[in-house]
Design a protein around this motif. Structure first.
Motif, mmCIF file in Angstrom:
data_model
loop_
_atom_site.group_PDB
_atom_site.id
_atom_site.type_symbol
_atom_site.label_atom_id
_atom_site.label_comp_id
_atom_site.label_asym_id
_atom_site.label_seq_id
_atom_site.Cartn_x
_atom_site.Cartn_y
_atom_site.Cartn_z
ATOM 1 N N ALA A 291 0.836 -1.198 0.000
ATOM 2 C CA ALA A 291 0.000 0.000 0.000
ATOM 3 C C ALA A 291 0.869 1.245 0.000
ATOM 4 N N GLU A 292 0.517 2.181 -0.850
ATOM 5 C CA GLU A 292 1.259 3.429 -1.015
ATOM 6 C C GLU A 292 0.303 4.604 -0.825
ATOM 7 N N THR A 293 0.836 5.801 -0.879
ATOM 8 C CA THR A 293 0.036 7.021 -0.836
ATOM 9 C C THR A 293 0.200 7.759 -2.147
ATOM 10 N N LEU A 294 -0.914 8.174 -2.743
ATOM 11 C CA LEU A 294 -0.883 9.023 -3.921
ATOM 12 C C LEU A 294 -1.063 10.468 -3.465
ATOM 13 N N ILE A 295 -0.223 11.360 -3.954
ATOM 14 C CA ILE A 295 -0.295 12.768 -3.583
ATOM 15 C C ILE A 295 -0.436 13.598 -4.847
ATOM 16 N N SER A 296 -1.372 14.542 -4.836
ATOM 17 C CA SER A 296 -1.544 15.423 -5.992
ATOM 18 C C SER A 296 -0.335 16.347 -6.104
ATOM 19 N N ASP A 297 -0.087 16.832 -7.316
ATOM 20 C CA ASP A 297 1.057 17.723 -7.521
ATOM 21 C C ASP A 297 0.960 18.984 -6.670
ATOM 22 N N SER A 298 -0.258 19.432 -6.370
ATOM 23 C CA SER A 298 -0.432 20.610 -5.520
ATOM 24 C C SER A 298 -0.184 20.279 -4.052
ATOM 25 N N GLY A 299 -0.200 18.984 -3.712
ATOM 26 C CA GLY A 299 -0.029 18.571 -2.322
ATOM 27 C C GLY A 299 -1.295 18.685 -1.494
ATOM 28 N N MET A 300 -2.411 19.032 -2.120
ATOM 29 C CA MET A 300 -3.643 19.260 -1.371
ATOM 30 C C MET A 300 -4.557 18.039 -1.291
ATOM 31 N N THR A 301 -4.247 16.994 -2.042
ATOM 32 C CA THR A 301 -5.044 15.764 -1.991
ATOM 33 C C THR A 301 -4.118 14.577 -1.805
ATOM 34 N N GLU A 302 -4.465 13.716 -0.857
ATOM 35 C CA GLU A 302 -3.707 12.492 -0.593
ATOM 36 C C GLU A 302 -4.670 11.315 -0.528
ATOM 37 N N ILE A 303 -4.366 10.271 -1.292
ATOM 38 C CA ILE A 303 -5.151 9.033 -1.262
ATOM 39 C C ILE A 303 -4.273 7.977 -0.609
ATOM 40 N N TYR A 304 -4.766 7.397 0.471
ATOM 41 C CA TYR A 304 -3.976 6.447 1.251
ATOM 42 C C TYR A 304 -4.302 5.002 0.854
ATOM 43 N N ASP A 305 -3.382 4.089 1.149
ATOM 44 C CA ASP A 305 -3.575 2.646 0.960
ATOM 45 C C ASP A 305 -3.799 2.256 -0.490
ATOM 46 N N TYR A 306 -3.235 3.027 -1.436
ATOM 47 C CA TYR A 306 -3.374 2.670 -2.843
ATOM 48 C C TYR A 306 -2.385 1.560 -3.184
ATOM 49 N N GLN A 307 -2.827 0.612 -3.976
ATOM 50 C CA GLN A 307 -1.945 -0.423 -4.492
ATOM 51 C C GLN A 307 -2.447 -0.813 -5.879
ATOM 52 N N TYR A 308 -1.605 -1.470 -6.636
ATOM 53 C CA TYR A 308 -1.967 -1.790 -8.014
ATOM 54 C C TYR A 308 -3.080 -2.827 -8.084
ATOM 55 N N THR A 309 -3.177 -3.705 -7.120
ATOM 56 C CA THR A 309 -4.188 -4.761 -7.164
ATOM 57 C C THR A 309 -5.285 -4.478 -6.150
ATOM 58 N N HIS A 310 -6.309 -3.792 -6.597
ATOM 59 C CA HIS A 310 -7.494 -3.582 -5.768
ATOM 60 C C HIS A 310 -8.610 -4.460 -6.293
ATOM 61 N N PHE A 311 -9.632 -4.625 -5.461
ATOM 62 C CA PHE A 311 -10.783 -5.415 -5.840
ATOM 63 C C PHE A 311 -12.040 -4.623 -5.524
ATOM 64 N N PRO A 312 -13.132 -4.849 -6.268
ATOM 65 C CA PRO A 312 -14.392 -4.172 -5.934
ATOM 66 C C PRO A 312 -14.747 -4.410 -4.468
ATOM 67 N N GLY A 313 -15.129 -3.341 -3.796
ATOM 68 C CA GLY A 313 -15.445 -3.405 -2.371
ATOM 69 C C GLY A 313 -14.337 -2.880 -1.476
ATOM 70 N N ASP A 314 -13.115 -2.766 -2.018
ATOM 71 C CA ASP A 314 -12.023 -2.187 -1.226
ATOM 72 C C ASP A 314 -12.351 -0.730 -0.897
ATOM 73 N N ILE A 315 -11.882 -0.269 0.240
ATOM 74 C CA ILE A 315 -12.124 1.113 0.659
ATOM 75 C C ILE A 315 -10.787 1.802 0.873
ATOM 76 N N LEU A 316 -10.629 2.956 0.221
ATOM 77 C CA LEU A 316 -9.426 3.781 0.358
ATOM 78 C C LEU A 316 -9.818 5.063 1.062
ATOM 79 N N SER A 317 -9.016 5.513 1.996
ATOM 80 C CA SER A 317 -9.294 6.788 2.648
ATOM 81 C C SER A 317 -8.485 7.890 1.970
ATOM 82 N N TYR A 318 -8.966 9.108 2.079
ATOM 83 C CA TYR A 318 -8.256 10.241 1.493
ATOM 84 C C TYR A 318 -8.557 11.515 2.263
ATOM 85 N N THR A 319 -7.691 12.490 2.091
ATOM 86 C CA THR A 319 -7.934 13.848 2.579
ATOM 87 C C THR A 319 -7.704 14.799 1.420
ATOM 88 N N THR A 320 -8.438 15.889 1.419
ATOM 89 C CA THR A 320 -8.259 16.903 0.393
ATOM 90 C C THR A 320 -8.584 18.270 0.986
#
Length: 133
Positions: A23-52
């Motif tokens: 699991a990694e974190t995706l960060i927008s170029d502006s730094g104002m949005t972060e998506i946590y627990d991202y990984q290449y292999t997700h499945f329907p029903g997975d839940i990712l948290s984010y802040t913006t």
């Protein structure tokens, strides 16, 4: 046969650094949005948290993965600002571009409850993002 096995092994090993396994974190170029627990292999029903942060308000939210493809995921998001007065929902698509670069497209539909306001309702935001190890 051994040559073919070595060739396939070399191709697979060469792709390993491209796609995040843990699991990694995706960060927008502006730094104002972060998506946590991202990984290449997700499945329907997975839940990712984010802040913006939008217009000075910080929102905490969740993305529920609904569809997965080759290098992309699509989901439904809901969020709420930390003061509890604003919140939005809609569709989001996260697409791998190359290396550690991603694009997320947020289609903001409105609010999920009449008690909250969503000033961004009806808009679409496209964010360039990168993996943060």
């Amino acid at each position: 046969m051994a040559i073919l096995q070595r060739l396939v092994g070399a191709v697979v090993l060469s792709l390993v650094p491209v796609f995040p396994v843990a699991a990694e974190t995706l960060i927008s170029d502006s730094g104002m949005t972060e998506i946590y627990d991202y990984q290449y292999t997700h499945f329907p029903g997975d839940i990712l948290s984010y802040t913006t942060e939008v217009n000075g308000r910080v929102y905490d939210g969740a993305i529920t993965v609904r569809a997965v493809g080759n290098g992309w995921i699509r989901g439904w998001f809901t969020d709420r600002d930390r003061a509890g007065n604003f919140g939005c929902s809609g569709d989001v698509t996260i697409q791998w571009v190359r290396g550690n670069r991603y694009i997320s497209v947020w289609r903001i539909g409105g609010t999920y409850t009449p008690r909250l306001r969503c000033p961004q309702a009806g808009t679409t935001a496209r964010l360039n993002m990168r993996l943060y190890p």
